[in-house]
Scaffold this motif. Structure first.
Motif, PDB file in Angstrom:
ATOM      1  N   SER A 600       0.832  -1.199   0.000  1.00  0.00           N
ATOM      2  CA  SER A 600       0.000   0.000   0.000  1.00  0.00           C
ATOM      3  C   SER A 600       0.871   1.255   0.000  1.00  0.00           C
ATOM      4  CB  SER A 600      -0.904   0.011   1.237  1.00  0.00           C
ATOM      5  OG  SER A 600      -1.611   1.238   1.322  1.00  0.00           O
ATOM      6  N   THR A 601       0.414   2.283  -0.722  1.00  0.00           N
ATOM      7  CA  THR A 601       1.105   3.581  -0.723  1.00  0.00           C
ATOM      8  C   THR A 601       0.466   4.560   0.261  1.00  0.00           C
ATOM      9  OG1 THR A 601      -0.264   4.364  -2.555  1.00  0.00           O
ATOM     10  CG2 THR A 601       1.821   3.292  -3.125  1.00  0.00           C
ATOM     11  N   ASN A 602      -0.551   4.097   0.978  1.00  0.00           N
ATOM     12  CA  ASN A 602      -1.210   4.942   1.985  1.00  0.00           C
ATOM     13  C   ASN A 602      -0.417   4.841   3.285  1.00  0.00           C
ATOM     14  OD1 ASN A 602      -2.954   6.533   3.449  1.00  0.00           O
ATOM     15  ND2 ASN A 602      -4.600   4.995   3.522  1.00  0.00           N
ATOM     16  N   VAL A 603       0.719   5.526   3.322  1.00  0.00           N
ATOM     17  CA  VAL A 603       1.650   5.357   4.431  1.00  0.00           C
ATOM     18  C   VAL A 603       2.170   6.708   4.908  1.00  0.00           C
ATOM     19  CG1 VAL A 603       2.419   3.070   3.694  1.00  0.00           C
ATOM     20  CG2 VAL A 603       3.619   5.097   2.854  1.00  0.00           C
ATOM     21  N   ALA A 604       2.611   6.692   6.169  1.00  0.00           N
ATOM     22  CA  ALA A 604       3.456   7.774   6.698  1.00  0.00           C
ATOM     23  C   ALA A 604       4.880   7.248   6.733  1.00  0.00           C
ATOM     24  CB  ALA A 604       2.984   8.170   8.099  1.00  0.00           C
ATOM     25  N   ILE A 605       5.856   8.101   6.368  1.00  0.00           N
ATOM     26  CA  ILE A 605       7.250   7.676   6.270  1.00  0.00           C
ATOM     27  C   ILE A 605       8.046   8.394   7.357  1.00  0.00           C
ATOM     28  CG2 ILE A 605       9.255   7.468   4.757  1.00  0.00           C
ATOM     29  CD1 ILE A 605       7.293   7.836   2.380  1.00  0.00           C
ATOM     30  N   ILE A 606       8.771   7.604   8.188  1.00  0.00           N
ATOM     31  CA  ILE A 606       9.504   8.148   9.323  1.00  0.00           C
ATOM     32  C   ILE A 606      10.977   7.790   9.188  1.00  0.00           C
ATOM     33  CG2 ILE A 606       9.676   8.272  11.823  1.00  0.00           C
ATOM     34  CD1 ILE A 606       6.978   9.218  10.706  1.00  0.00           C
ATOM     35  N   ASP A 607      11.845   8.800   9.197  1.00  0.00           N
ATOM     36  CA  ASP A 607      13.298   8.582   9.212  1.00  0.00           C
ATOM     37  C   ASP A 607      13.701   8.358  10.668  1.00  0.00           C
ATOM     38  OD1 ASP A 607      16.062   8.666   9.111  1.00  0.00           O
ATOM     39  OD2 ASP A 607      16.095  10.274   7.623  1.00  0.00           O
ATOM     40  N   ILE A 608      14.297   7.197  10.993  1.00  0.00           N
ATOM     41  CA  ILE A 608      14.578   6.855  12.392  1.00  0.00           C
ATOM     42  C   ILE A 608      16.068   6.876  12.731  1.00  0.00           C
ATOM     43  CG2 ILE A 608      12.464   5.473  12.575  1.00  0.00           C
ATOM     44  CD1 ILE A 608      14.243   2.973  12.371  1.00  0.00           C
ATOM     45  N   ILE A 609      16.969   7.205  11.779  1.00  0.00           N
ATOM     46  CA  ILE A 609      18.405   7.269  12.071  1.00  0.00           C
ATOM     47  C   ILE A 609      18.938   8.601  11.548  1.00  0.00           C
ATOM     48  CG2 ILE A 609      20.669   6.192  11.842  1.00  0.00           C
ATOM     49  CD1 ILE A 609      19.303   3.557  11.224  1.00  0.00           C
ATOM     50  N   ALA A 610      19.380   9.450  12.480  1.00  0.00           N
ATOM     51  CA  ALA A 610      20.013  10.713  12.092  1.00  0.00           C
ATOM     52  C   ALA A 610      21.501  10.465  11.884  1.00  0.00           C
ATOM     53  CB  ALA A 610      19.791  11.777  13.172  1.00  0.00           C
ATOM     54  N   GLY A 611      22.065  11.078  10.853  1.00  0.00           N
ATOM     55  CA  GLY A 611      23.483  10.887  10.579  1.00  0.00           C
ATOM     56  C   GLY A 611      23.812   9.475  10.119  1.00  0.00           C
ATOM     57  N   HIS A 612      22.885   8.845   9.449  1.00  0.00           N
ATOM     58  CA  HIS A 612      23.100   7.472   8.967  1.00  0.00           C
ATOM     59  C   HIS A 612      24.310   7.422   8.041  1.00  0.00           C
ATOM     60  CE1 HIS A 612      21.821   3.779   6.559  1.00  0.00           C
ATOM     61  NE2 HIS A 612      22.020   3.355   7.809  1.00  0.00           N
ATOM     62  N   CYS A 613      25.142   6.455   8.251  1.00  0.00           N
ATOM     63  CA  CYS A 613      26.397   6.252   7.515  1.00  0.00           C
ATOM     64  C   CYS A 613      27.447   7.314   7.879  1.00  0.00           C
ATOM     65  CB  CYS A 613      26.191   6.231   6.005  1.00  0.00           C
ATOM     66  SG  CYS A 613      25.286   4.762   5.428  1.00  0.00           S
ATOM     67  N   GLY A 614      27.156   8.158   8.901  1.00  0.00           N
ATOM     68  CA  GLY A 614      28.153   9.106   9.384  1.00  0.00           C
ATOM     69  C   GLY A 614      28.929   8.496  10.548  1.00  0.00           C
ATOM     70  N   PRO A 615      29.803   9.299  11.154  1.00  0.00           N
ATOM     71  CA  PRO A 615      30.633   8.762  12.245  1.00  0.00           C
ATOM     72  C   PRO A 615      29.866   8.550  13.554  1.00  0.00           C
ATOM     73  CG  PRO A 615      31.068  11.101  11.916  1.00  0.00           C
ATOM     74  CD  PRO A 615      30.153  10.688  10.810  1.00  0.00           C
ATOM     75  N   ASN A 616      28.698   9.216  13.728  1.00  0.00           N
ATOM     76  CA  ASN A 616      27.989   9.108  15.000  1.00  0.00           C
ATOM     77  C   ASN A 616      26.475   9.051  14.764  1.00  0.00           C
ATOM     78  OD1 ASN A 616      27.570   9.025  17.788  1.00  0.00           O
ATOM     79  ND2 ASN A 616      27.493  11.278  17.952  1.00  0.00           N
ATOM     80  N   PRO A 617      25.938   7.932  14.254  1.00  0.00           N
ATOM     81  CA  PRO A 617      24.499   7.842  14.004  1.00  0.00           C
ATOM     82  C   PRO A 617      23.717   7.851  15.320  1.00  0.00           C
ATOM     83  CG  PRO A 617      25.533   5.698  13.708  1.00  0.00           C
ATOM     84  CD  PRO A 617      26.654   6.677  13.901  1.00  0.00           C
ATOM     85  N   GLN A 618      22.510   8.483  15.261  1.00  0.00           N
ATOM     86  CA  GLN A 618      21.676   8.599  16.450  1.00  0.00           C
ATOM     87  C   GLN A 618      20.227   8.255  16.099  1.00  0.00           C
ATOM     88  OE1 GLN A 618      22.708   9.364  19.623  1.00  0.00           O
ATOM     89  NE2 GLN A 618      24.807   9.303  18.799  1.00  0.00           N
TER      90      GLN A 618
END
Length: 641
Positions: A600-618
Motif C-alpha cells: 500500500s502507498t497509503n503510508v506515513a514515512i519516518i526517518d529513524i536514524i540521524a546521521g546514517h552512515c556518518g561517524p555518530n548515528p543517532q
C-alpha cells in the motif's frame, strides 16, 4: 567358358545343309572354299553327302580351330539369291568357326534367316568384322533406359542372362523395413560364380548393377537404373544417389556384371521410408560429471525434424530418464515436456535425487506425423552423467519476537533464513516450535515455505494464552522424497511474554489486526532511544552500503510492531523490494490482516536514524511523508522485509 550352341541348332530347319571341313595348320588358317552349285532341280537336302572342298590337306588331325561351313537357306522364288554361288534353289553358304573360348556370331547371311558364320582369324569370307570373345556372353538385347525394362521377366532372371553366376541376395534394406535415410545404402551378398569360373575368376572381379523403383498401388516407377559399382569382398553396397520421398514404398534389385555379360537379377527387396525422422535431443546440462543440486533442472537441444509433424516445434515432446546406472536398470526419475521454440528445452523431475550420488540421464523426442498420423519416436540420446552435491541446511536465526519482548497472543515469528546447499530453497520449509519451557516438552508448531529473500515469517495455529511466558525456536527442513528428509539444527531458544487480555473484546496488538481507521502515527522517539541504548553496536553498524547490517532496523521495527501491527518497512520511491536503509513506514489504511497493508502507498514515512552512515548515528523521529510527496515520489508499505 563354353561356347553357345544355340546358333548351330537353329540350322536344323534348313532344307539342305552342306558341311565342309576346312583343315588349317597352326601357322595359318586356310581360306573357305566356295561350294559348287548343285544341278538344277536337285531336291532339298540332296547334297548332304557332298564331298569336301578340294584343297584341304588329307588326314588332318584335330586342330585348335575348326571351321564348319553350313549350306542352307533356299530362295523362296526358286532362283539363286543375289550374290549366291549356285543356281535356282541352291542354298546359301555360311561358316561356323569354333575356337577355344571363342564363338563368333556375325550378321545374318543373305537369302535366309540363318546367321552367316565367319572365321575369327585368318582370311575372312566377305570381310565380316571380328567380334570380341566377351560379346558371346552379352545379353542379346540390353535395355537402353529403365523405362524399357520388363521388370517381371528381368526379376525372374529372364532372357539374355549369360554370365555364368547365380543371383546376389539383397540383405538391407529388405523385408518391408521402414528406414529413416532418404538416401539409403543398398547391400547384397555377392553372387556365386559357376564352378567353371571358379578357377579363373574370383567374385571380386564382378561388378554389380542396382535398380530401384517407387511403388504406388500396383505400379512401379523407376528411380535409378544401371547404377554399377565394383564388387566388394563377400558383399557389395551402393548408396542411392537420388533422395527418396518420405512415407513411400520402394523395391530394389541387383545383378552381377562381368566384361559386358550379366547374371540373373536378384529377388526384389521391399522397404519404405519413414514419414518423419527425429534426431535424438542433445543433452546439454548437466553433463560430464558436473556437480549439481538434488533437484537440478535438465536442458536439452531440440531435435532436428525431417518431414512434417503436427504442431511444428511445439508438437514435439521430449522425454528424459534419470538412473543410477548407465544401463538404466534403476530409473529414479522421468519427465516429459513440449519442446520450446527457441532451440532448447528445460525439464525438471518431480522427485528429489539422492545426494552425493552419481547419476546418468538420456533424452528422446516424440511427435506425430502429418502424413498418416503415425507417432514417431527418436532414438535415445547419448548418455550424460552428473553427481549430486551433499544437502546442507544452515540453522535460521530468530528475529522476532526478540528475547524478553511482550507481544500479543496472535503474534507471528520471523527468522533470518540460513544458507541452503545442495538443493534449491523452493522446497525448504521454516518450522517454528513454541513451548512454555526451554525443553520444549509441549510444543505448538507452525511452518511455512522459506521465502526467496533473506527472511521468512511463520504463524502458529491459533493464538497463545495471555499473560504467559513462552520460548520459541526454529529450524529449516526439506523432504526429498526417496532421498529422505534433510533438516538443520534447531536455533537457540528465545523467550517472550504475551500481554494480558482485558476481556473487553479489544483487538490484540500486533500484525494480526484488525486495523481500524488509520491516521498519522504518534511520535515513538523514546522507544527508539531504548532500542538504541540496548543495542548500541547495531546502531553504529547500521550503514548497509558500507558493509553494515540490518540489525538495528529490524530491532526497531519489531519493537514498534509490539505496539501496533501498522509498522513495517518502506520501499524507496515505491520500488519494492528496494527497502529504505534508515526510514520505516506506517500503514494509514484499514483492513483485517497484514496482507491488506502489503504494497500500500497509503503510508506515513519516518526517518529513524540521524546521521546514517556518518561517524555518530543517532536514533531520531523525523516525519518525511510530505517531503517525499513534494519530491514527486511515494512510499510503499512492506512487511516482512
Amino acid at each position: 567358358m563354353r561356347p553357345r550352341w544355340g546358333t548351330v541348332a537353329l540350322c536344323a530347319f534348313a532344307a539342305t545343309v552342306a558341311m565342309t571341313w576346312i583343315g588349317c595348320s597352326e601357322e595359318s588358317a586356310s581360306p573357305v572354299a566356295p561350294t559348287p552349285a548343285p544341278a538344277a532341280g536337285t531336291p532339298a537336302g540332296g547334297n548332304s553327302g557332298a564331298p569336301a572342298s578340294p584343297g584341304g590337306p588329307a588326314g588332318n588331325s584335330v586342330q585348335p580351330r575348326i571351321t564348319v561351313q553350313i549350306d542352307g537357306g533356299f530362295s523362296p522364288s526358286g532362283t539363286a539369291p543375289a550374290g549366291a554361288g549356285g543356281g535356282a534353289g541352291s542354298p546359301t553358304t555360311t561358316s561356323l568357326v569354333i575356337d577355344t573360348g571363342t564363338v563368333s556370331l556375325p550378321s545374318t547371311g543373305p537369302g535366309g534367316s540363318l546367321p552367316s558364320m565367319r572365321p575369327t582369324a585368318g582370311p575372312t569370307a566377305g570381310g565380316a568384322p571380328e567380334v570380341p570373345a566377351a560379346a558371346a556372353l552379352t545379353e542379346s538385347s540390353r535395355e537402353s533406359s529403365v523405362d524399357q525394362v520388363n521388370h517381371d521377366s528381368e526379376a525372374a532372371g529372364g532372357e539374355g542372362t549369360d554370365l555364368k553366376a547365380g543371383a546376389p541376395t539383397p540383405t538391407s534394406p529388405a523385408g518391408g523395413d521402414e528406414i529413416a535415410d532418404v538416401r539409403p545404402v543398398l547391400e547384397v551378398t555377392n553372387a556365386e560364380p559357376d564352378e567353371a569360373f571358379l578357377a579363373a575368376f574370383a567374385e571380386e572381379n564382378f561388378h554389380y548393377q542396382f535398380e530401384i523403383y517407387k511403388v504406388v498401388g500396383g505400379s512401379r516407377t523407376a528411380v535409378e537404373a544401371a547404377a554399377t559399382v565394383p564388387g566388394g569382398s563377400g558383399s557389395t553396397s551402393y548408396r542411392v544417389a537420388t533422395s527418396l520421398a518420405r512415407a513411400a514404398s520402394y523395391t530394389w534389385r541387383a545383378r552381377a556384371v562381368f566384361d559386358g555379360a550379366y547374371g540373373p537379377w536378384s529377388e526384389d527387396a521391399a522397404f519404405s521410408t519413414a514419414a518423419v525422422v527425429l534426431s535424438p535431443p542433445e543433452p546439454r546440462s548437466p553433463i560430464a560429471g558436473a556437480s549439481v543440486d538434488v533437484d537440478t533442472a535438465f536442458n536439452v537441444g531440440n531435435p532436428t525434424v525431417e518431414g512434417r509433424i503436427r504442431g511444428g516445434v511445439g508438437g514435439i515432446q521430449i522425454e528424459i530418464q534419470v538412473a543410477t546406472d548407465d544401463m538404466f536398470a534403476s530409473i529414479v526419475g522421468t519427465d516429459c515436456e513440449h519442446a520450446r521454440g527457441r532451440g532448447d528445452t528445460n525439464l525438471a523431475l518431480n522427485v528429489f535425487l539422492a545426494d552425493e550420488t552419481t547419476h546418468y540421464w538420456r533424452a528422446r523426442a516424440m511427435a506425430t506425423a502429418v502424413s498418416g498420423g503415425n507417432r514417431v519416436t527418436s532414438a535415445w540420446s547419448e548418455v550424460a552423467s552428473f553427481r549430486t552435491r551433499a544437502v546442507r541446511l544452515a540453522t535460521p536465526r530468530p528475529l522476532a519476537p526478540i528475547d524478553g519482548a511482550t507481544v500479543g497472543v496472535g503474534t507471528h515469528f520471523r527468522v533470518r533464513n540460513g544458507a541452503v546447499r545442495g538443493i534449491s530453497s523452493r522446497g525448504v520449509q521454516i518450522e517454528v516450535q513454541v513451548a512454555t519451557s526451554r525443553t520444549f516438552d509441549d510444543p505448538r508448531t507452525g511452518s511455512t515455505r522459506m521465502r526467496g529473500g533473506a527472511e521468512t515469517t511463520v504463524d502458529l495455529r491459533g493464538n497463545l494464552m495471555p499473560s504467559q511466558q513462552y520460548f520459541w525456536q526454529a529450524r529449516a527442513t526439506v523432504s526429498a522424497g526417496a532421498a529422505g528428509e534433510f533438516s538443520s539444527e534447531w536455533s537457540d531458544a528465545v523467550s517472550f511474554r504475551t500481554s494480558a487480555d482485558d476481556g473487553g473484546g479489544t483487538a490484540p496488538t500486533g500484525p494480526a489486526g484488525p486495523f481500524g481507521p488509520g491516521g498519522n502515527p504518534p511520535n515513538m522517539r523514546s522507544l527508539l532511544q531504548q532500542v538504541a541504548a540496548q543495542h548500541p553496536d547495531a546502531l553504529r553498524n547500521s550503514c548497509q552500503d558500507r558493509g553494515g547490517s540490518w540489525r538495528f532496523m529490524e530491532l526497531a521495527v519489531e519493537r514498534l510492531r509490539q505496539e501496533t501491527g501498522r509498522w513495517g518497512y518502506n520501499c524507496k520511491r515505491g520500488n519494492c523490494p528496494d527497502v529504505s536503509h534508515d526510514a520505516i513506514a506506517y500503514y494509514r489504511g484499514s483492513g483485517q490482516t497484514i496482507d491488506a497493508a502489503q504494497n500500500s502507498t497509503n503510508v506515513a514515512i519516518i526517518d529513524i536514524i540521524a546521521g546514517h552512515c556518518g561517524p555518530n548515528p543517532q536514533p531520531s523521529w523525523l516525519d518525511v511523508t510530505q517531503a517525499t510527496a513534494d519530491a514527486n515520489s511515494i512510499g510503499r508499505w512492506r512487511y516482512p522485509r
